[in-house]
Write a protein that holds these residues in place. Structure first.
Motif, short mmCIF file in Angstrom:
data_model
loop_
_atom_site.label_atom_id
_atom_site.label_comp_id
_atom_site.label_asym_id
_atom_site.label_seq_id
_atom_site.Cartn_x
_atom_site.Cartn_y
_atom_site.Cartn_z
N TYR A 25 -8.45 -65.51 39.59
CA TYR A 25 -7.11 -66.09 39.50
C TYR A 25 -7.22 -67.43 38.79
CZ TYR A 25 -8.33 -68.89 43.63
OH TYR A 25 -8.94 -69.75 44.50
N GLY A 26 -6.13 -67.95 38.39
CA GLY A 26 -6.05 -69.10 37.50
C GLY A 26 -6.98 -70.23 37.84
N ALA A 27 -6.84 -70.78 39.05
CA ALA A 27 -7.63 -71.96 39.40
C ALA A 27 -9.11 -71.65 39.42
CB ALA A 27 -7.16 -72.49 40.75
N ALA A 28 -9.44 -70.46 39.96
CA ALA A 28 -10.86 -70.10 40.08
C ALA A 28 -11.49 -69.96 38.71
CB ALA A 28 -10.99 -68.80 40.86
N THR A 30 -10.57 -71.33 35.93
CA THR A 30 -10.68 -72.67 35.33
C THR A 30 -11.89 -73.40 35.88
OG1 THR A 30 -8.28 -72.68 35.44
CG2 THR A 30 -9.34 -74.70 34.74
N LYS A 42 -7.68 -76.79 30.32
CA LYS A 42 -6.56 -77.09 31.20
C LYS A 42 -6.13 -75.86 31.98
CE LYS A 42 -3.73 -79.22 28.31
NZ LYS A 42 -3.15 -80.26 27.53
N LEU A 43 -5.73 -76.09 33.20
CA LEU A 43 -5.25 -75.02 34.05
C LEU A 43 -4.13 -74.25 33.37
CD1 LEU A 43 -5.27 -73.65 36.83
CD2 LEU A 43 -3.61 -75.34 37.59
N SER A 44 -3.21 -75.00 32.71
CA SER A 44 -2.08 -74.33 32.10
C SER A 44 -2.53 -73.42 30.96
CB SER A 44 -1.07 -75.35 31.60
OG SER A 44 -1.72 -76.33 30.83
N HIS A 47 -3.76 -70.23 32.50
CA HIS A 47 -2.65 -69.42 32.98
C HIS A 47 -1.94 -68.72 31.83
CE1 HIS A 47 -1.81 -69.73 37.32
NE2 HIS A 47 -2.53 -70.85 37.26
N ILE A 48 -1.65 -69.53 30.78
CA ILE A 48 -0.93 -68.96 29.65
C ILE A 48 -1.72 -67.83 29.02
CG2 ILE A 48 -0.18 -69.48 27.31
CD1 ILE A 48 0.70 -72.23 28.42
N TYR A 51 -1.45 -64.72 31.10
CA TYR A 51 -0.19 -64.00 30.94
C TYR A 51 -0.15 -63.26 29.61
CZ TYR A 51 1.25 -66.92 34.88
OH TYR A 51 1.31 -67.54 36.09
N ARG A 52 -0.74 -63.90 28.60
CA ARG A 52 -0.76 -63.24 27.29
C ARG A 52 -1.58 -61.98 27.35
NH1 ARG A 52 -2.15 -67.63 23.61
NH2 ARG A 52 -0.24 -68.81 23.28
N ASP A 55 0.38 -59.42 28.89
CA ASP A 55 1.37 -58.86 27.96
C ASP A 55 0.73 -57.82 27.06
OD1 ASP A 55 3.22 -61.98 27.38
OD2 ASP A 55 3.36 -60.45 28.95
N ARG A 76 -2.27 -65.04 42.36
CA ARG A 76 -2.12 -63.84 41.54
C ARG A 76 -3.51 -63.44 41.05
NH1 ARG A 76 1.96 -61.09 38.97
NH2 ARG A 76 3.50 -62.59 39.77
N ASP B 29 -2.06 -72.85 42.64
CA ASP B 29 -3.23 -73.30 41.91
C ASP B 29 -3.25 -74.82 41.78
OD1 ASP B 29 -3.89 -70.60 39.48
OD2 ASP B 29 -4.11 -70.76 41.67
N HIS B 33 -6.07 -77.49 43.24
CA HIS B 33 -6.74 -78.53 42.47
C HIS B 33 -6.44 -79.92 43.01
CE1 HIS B 33 -7.91 -76.46 38.42
NE2 HIS B 33 -8.47 -75.91 39.48
N SER B 56 1.74 -80.25 31.40
CA SER B 56 1.08 -79.34 30.46
C SER B 56 1.60 -77.93 30.62
CB SER B 56 -0.43 -79.37 30.66
OG SER B 56 -0.79 -78.67 31.83
N PHE B 57 2.28 -77.67 31.74
CA PHE B 57 2.85 -76.33 31.90
C PHE B 57 4.17 -76.17 31.16
CE2 PHE B 57 0.66 -73.28 34.46
CZ PHE B 57 -0.32 -74.01 35.10
N ARG B 65 9.77 -67.29 29.25
CA ARG B 65 9.76 -66.04 30.00
C ARG B 65 10.95 -65.93 30.93
NH1 ARG B 65 4.67 -63.36 29.84
NH2 ARG B 65 3.25 -64.59 28.54
#
Lengths: 110, 872
Positions: A25-28, A30, A42-44, A47-48, A51-52, A55, A76, B29, B33, B56-57, B65
């Motif tokens: 999952y995201g944080a892990a 990263t 970056k975490l974001s 995540h992005i 999601y891509r 998709d 997630r 998340d 952190h 940053s998000f 979305r």
């Protein structure tokens, strides 16, 4: 099988998803990238990218399992799909093919 | 601070950015952190890091979305909102009607004013060179008189200044020859405004021509350019009028052009144009020695030279006329064509400037329109809020079912929009229908489509409407937040009524100010019509004279006097009811010869009798005294006062060009009379008798009640005696009325505005009454059970509301006093500002307020307390 080539970060994240299994999952992801490769992504971004990938159909995801440290928010969890595995395999093969052409990088036993 | 210590603002931002499906995991998340960072770096730094991560998000991949339909419009709920809107209108038809009516009236008033203002600014706008055209006017300072601006210049000025100043690209003179008779093939038509102009006139003032070429049509000496009306009188549609001959006052002219209808918004209105040069060549009025002004001069220059040119013009004028000190101090100044229509109220002898209007009133009107919009918007807010008190059940249910704030806002905005749009459409339709009547009242030709040329105004209205809709929607939605869902949905709305009260007071104050001003306007109008001007204005018929009439004057006069319907006939070279022209005058006193320029008027012997002017001293002109012709002068009291003459009768006096040793003398002193509008002070006036100079107008005093017969008889005598000039008459009192045209129009406008303001304020009061009485139902029920009579309750409620009215009046009085006083000061002679307007206003407002509140007050006061207390 699509001829699309994954971007560098996408490849990395996809690999991590495949590697981490239930903890993908995201944080892990990263943190793992930070710890293993000392890359401060970056975490974001992660995540992005996730999601891509979703998709494009290379991963699928499910919400599950909230923990106390997250204040009860669920994570997630991403799982790699057959298509994802296939493209990883294809990339791995093409990389090795190219690297084999480089005399200095000749790998033994592959 | 939340329990986890994360910055709340960042968290809210995240919630706003992320679609719902992703929010939880991302939040988790970040929290993971954050907790780790707190251990590593401490809370402060952890929070900072957290905020940055949230930022940053903010990335298209995240917020794009969002499913669009969800975040922008609740389209799914619109049918429901529609149903409830219609339902609420059905349950409260009075309310909705009042609301829509208030909105419609307010919108109508503002848009109407906007149309009028736009039309005024639109004067002369069809001229392509408008920005470069300037009018020369004379500022004259005569000793003993305040300075006056006169729209007239000398006849030779145009060509002289064009010769001397290169900045003047073009010029034209405009000389109104007044009435001429047009004759073609036995058909005669008289037209009142035949103008002599330079051949460049149509190049500066590019009116459209139906036939002929603008650049050449006035070159030949006998050319004439006719108006569409003259063309229609003599030709069939489609006929070629060019090169046809036509007689003007028995002189042959060749038609070289036909004009299309001159637009209503042109300050110049005329029937035909003839070249001025042939007339100038033979007329001594165009010689340098003649420094009196009698025509208009327009020039075309680069606007940047407008500042410095007047000084040069003035210097040239003084040089050419050889004026020395002591003689009239005249200055030539430029007026831009942009200002001619709106800034000429102080301009005298400006009869060629048609339908001019006082520009200061335009500003007043614009402010009034804005005020009305403000009042209307506030009203709408109040009334809608009051109406929603009946719908608390619906609101409570919606909240229970899960309405978000955004949805509530949308619902109320939706409903407000419905009402607004309905009112706006009705308002526009009404304006469309009523426009012809308004045009009659204000004597204009306002076209609805005019406003589209001024997008600023359209933007203003659209923005205002949007503002009102959103303000109302938001205001109500936030009010509804406080509705608590308890038990059986009882009304828990603790109204904050103080804001509503303040608004009502504001509305009524504005209405009161308008009313006081209207009353003062009417008072002054009555004052004007009732003030004795010092001479007879009524039943005086004025008839134009030409040379033949002058020659046959005595015969004509005797014939006319034989009629029983005519009680007086006299003649003069000027008409009363405008500034009187003047020329040099000398008075020889013990201390020496004193020369100045008073107002002078050349009159027939019995002028004072026919006009009923009172002699204070001495005698009037007499046919018996031969020297009365040219050597006798009757002056007014103001002149005596200025000259400080103790024994005026017998003092030697005469025209400036008389030799100081052979002057005539003052034979009489006439009581001061208001020859001009009451705006102007009375100047020194000298009445002189020079029959050899000729007169320009006959004044016929008709017997009261026999006016029509008198006119018919006069016409018969005229037609029998005079062959070259038509019988054209007008009435002196009508002429005086036109002096006050601006005021008359303002009067009507103010009356309408006051009514509008009262209507809207009453509607606002209506809403406030409903709101407050609903909140006091319990209180009243208790009072009644404790023994209060219905009348006592009614009185208590009425007193409560009347205190608002009184407060409004208290506020309105000083403000309206100030404005009314300022306006009255623009008149040299005015009625005094007494308590009457304030009393009238107070009375009307109390009556209207009582009427407004009586319905609801009585219902509540006389209601059964059992009913109101039952729901506890």
């Amino acid at each position: 099988m699509s001829k699309y080539q994954l971007g560098e970060l996408e490849e990395l994240v996809l690999s991590m998803v495949a590697a981490l299994g239930e903890d993908a999952y995201g944080a892990a992801i990263t943190d793992e990238i930070l710890n293993r490769f000392s890359r401060d992504i970056k975490l974001s971004s992660v995540h992005i990218t996730l999601y891509r990938l979703q998709d494009k159909g290379y991963v699928k995801s499910k919400l599950g399992g909230g923990k106390a440290e997250r204040g009860g928010r669920r994570k997630r969890i991403f799982t790699i799909t057959a298509a994802g595995l296939a493209i990883l395999r294809a990339m791995k093969n093409s990389r090795i093919e190219v690297w084999n052409m480089i005399p200095q990088l000749k790998m033994k036993g592959v | 601070m939340s329990k986890s210590g994360v910055p709340l603002f960042a968290l809210r931002l995240l919630e706003w950015v992320c679609p719902e499906e992703m929010f939880e995991e991302i939040e988790g998340d970040l929290l993971q952190h954050f907790n780790r960072d707190v251990e590593m770096y401490g809370v402060a730094k952890a929070r900072r890091i957290y905020s940055f991560k949230v930022l940053s998000f903010i990335h298209p991949s995240i917020f794009m979305r969002h499913k669009l339909s969800k975040s922008l419009f609740q389209t799914a709920l619109i049918p429901s909102y529609l149903k409830t809107s219609i339902r609420s209108i059905k349950t409260n038809p009075v309310f909705s009607l009042v609301n829509i009516m208030g909105l419609t009236i307010g919108l109508m008033a503002s848009v109407m004013i906007a149309l009028f203002v736009v039309n005024e600014y639109n004067f002369d706008s069809q001229l392509s060179k408008k920005a470069e055209i300037f009018r020369i006017y004379t500022r004259a300072r005569y000793t003993g008189s305040p300075e006056q601006d006169v729209a007239l210049t000398s006849g030779w000025l145009g060509p002289e200044i064009a010769k001397n100043f290169g900045q003047i690209r073009n010029y034209t003179r405009y000389w109104n020859l007044r009435t001429k008779v047009f004759l073609k093939e036995e058909k005669r038509v008289a037209k009142r405004n035949v103008i002599a102009v330079d051949s460049s006139f149509l190049k500066l003032f590019d009116f459209k021509m139906a036939q002929g070429s603008a650049s050449t049509c006035l070159n030949k000496p006998s050319s004439v350019v006719i108006s569409k009306e003259i063309y229609d009188a003599f030709f069939k549609p489609g006929d070629l009028a060019i090169n046809e001959s036509i007689k003007i006052d028995d002189t042959e002219y060749i038609i070289t052009g036909v004009l299309e209808s001159i637009p209503a918004n042109s300050h110049l209105q005329f029937d035909a144009l003839v070249p001025i040069s042939p007339l100038a060549a033979n007329d001594r009025m165009f010689q340098l020695s003649w420094d009196g002004g009698f025509l208009n001069t327009y020039i075309q220059i680069d606007p940047s030279s407008a500042r410095t040119l007047p000084t040069h013009l003035t210097n040239l004028f003084h040089k050419l006329t050889g004026h020395k000190d002591g003689e009239p101090n005249s200055e030539l100044l430029l007026q831009s064509l942009n200002d001619v229509h709106l800034s000429s109220s102080q301009m005298d002898h400006d009869s060629n400037n048609i339908k001019k209007f006082n520009g200061q009133y335009i500003t007043v009107l614009q402010f009034t329109a804005i005020f009305i919009l403000i009042i209307t918007g506030i009203n709408f807010l109040n009334l809608s809020t009051a109406a929603s008190l009946y719908r608390t059940k619906e609101i409570a249910i919606r909240k229970t079912v899960g309405a978000k704030l955004s949805q509530t806002i949308f619902q109320h905005v939706f409903e407000s929009s419905l009402t607004m749009v309905t009112s706006f459409v009705i308002a526009l339709a009404l304006i469309f229908i009523l426009l012809p009547y308004v045009n009659k009242i204000v004597d204009r030709d306002i076209q609805f489509g005019l406003i589209f040329r001024h997008p600023n105004y359209i933007t203003f209205f659209v923005l205002s409407i949007l503002l009102i809709i959103s303000a109302s929607g938001l205001y109500q939605a936030f009010l509804k937040k406080r509705v608590k869902v308890i038990g059986n949905f009882a009304l828990q709305l603790r109204g904050n009524f103080s804001r509503g009260k303040n608004l009502i007071i504001l509305q009524f104050s504005l209405a009161a100010i308008l009313m006081v001003c209207t009353v003062v306007l009417y008072q002054q109008s009555r004052f004007i019509s009732e003030t004795d001007p010092g001479f007879t204005k009524d039943q005086i018929m004025l008839v134009d004279m030409n040379k033949e009439v002058n020659e046959k004057y005595t015969v004509l006069k005797n014939e006319l006097l034989r009629s029983s319907n005519i009680i007086g006939v006299t003649a003069s070279d000027q008409r009363l009811g405008n500034d009187l022209g003047g020329w040099g005058f000398k008075v020889k006193t013990d201390t020496g010869v004193y020369q100045f320029i008073p107002s002078n008027i050349n009159v027939d012997l019995d002028y004072l009798d026919v006009y009923g002017m009172k002699l204070k001293d001495g005698r009037s002109f007499s046919s018996a005294v031969k020297t009365d012709a040219g050597r006798a002068f009757i002056v007014n009291e103001t002149m005596i006062k200025e000259l400080r003459l103790k024994q005026p009768v017998g003092v030697r006096a005469g025209h400036a060009w008389y030799d100081s040793d052979s002057l005539g003398s003052i034979i009489g002193v006439v009581q001061d009379f208001n020859y001009n509008s009451l705006h102007q002070k009375i100047n020194p006036v000298a009445l002189v008798h020079h029959p050899e100079w000729g007169f320009s107008e006959i004044s016929i005093k008709l017997k009261a009640g026999r006016v029509n017969e008198g006119i018919a008889e006069a016409k018969k005598i005229w037609d029998a005696t005079i062959s070259s000039y038509p019988f054209q008459y007008s009435f002196l009192d009508d002429h005086f009325d036109t002096l006050y045209n601006s005021e008359k129009q303002m009067r009507s406008v103010f009356l309408i505005m006051a009514c509008v303001a009262i209507c809207i304020s009453s509607m606002g009061l209506f809403g406030l009454v409903i709101m407050t009485t609903r909140g006091r139902v319990k209180e009243i029920g208790i009072r009644k059970t404790l023994g209060a009579t219905s009348f006592q309750i009614a009185g208590m409620l009425s007193r409560y509301f009347l205190q608002f009215i009184f407060l409004s009046l208290v506020i309105a009085c000083p403000i309206s006093y100030y404005f009314a006083n300022e306006w009255l000061q623009t008149f040299a002679y005015h009625t005094s500002l007494d308590v009457k307007p304030f009393l009238v206003t107070t009375f009307i407002m109390i009556v209207i307020a009582l009427l407004t509140i009586c319905y609801h007050t009585i219902r509540i006061a006389f209601g059964n307390p059992v009913q109101s207390l039952r729901n506890e």
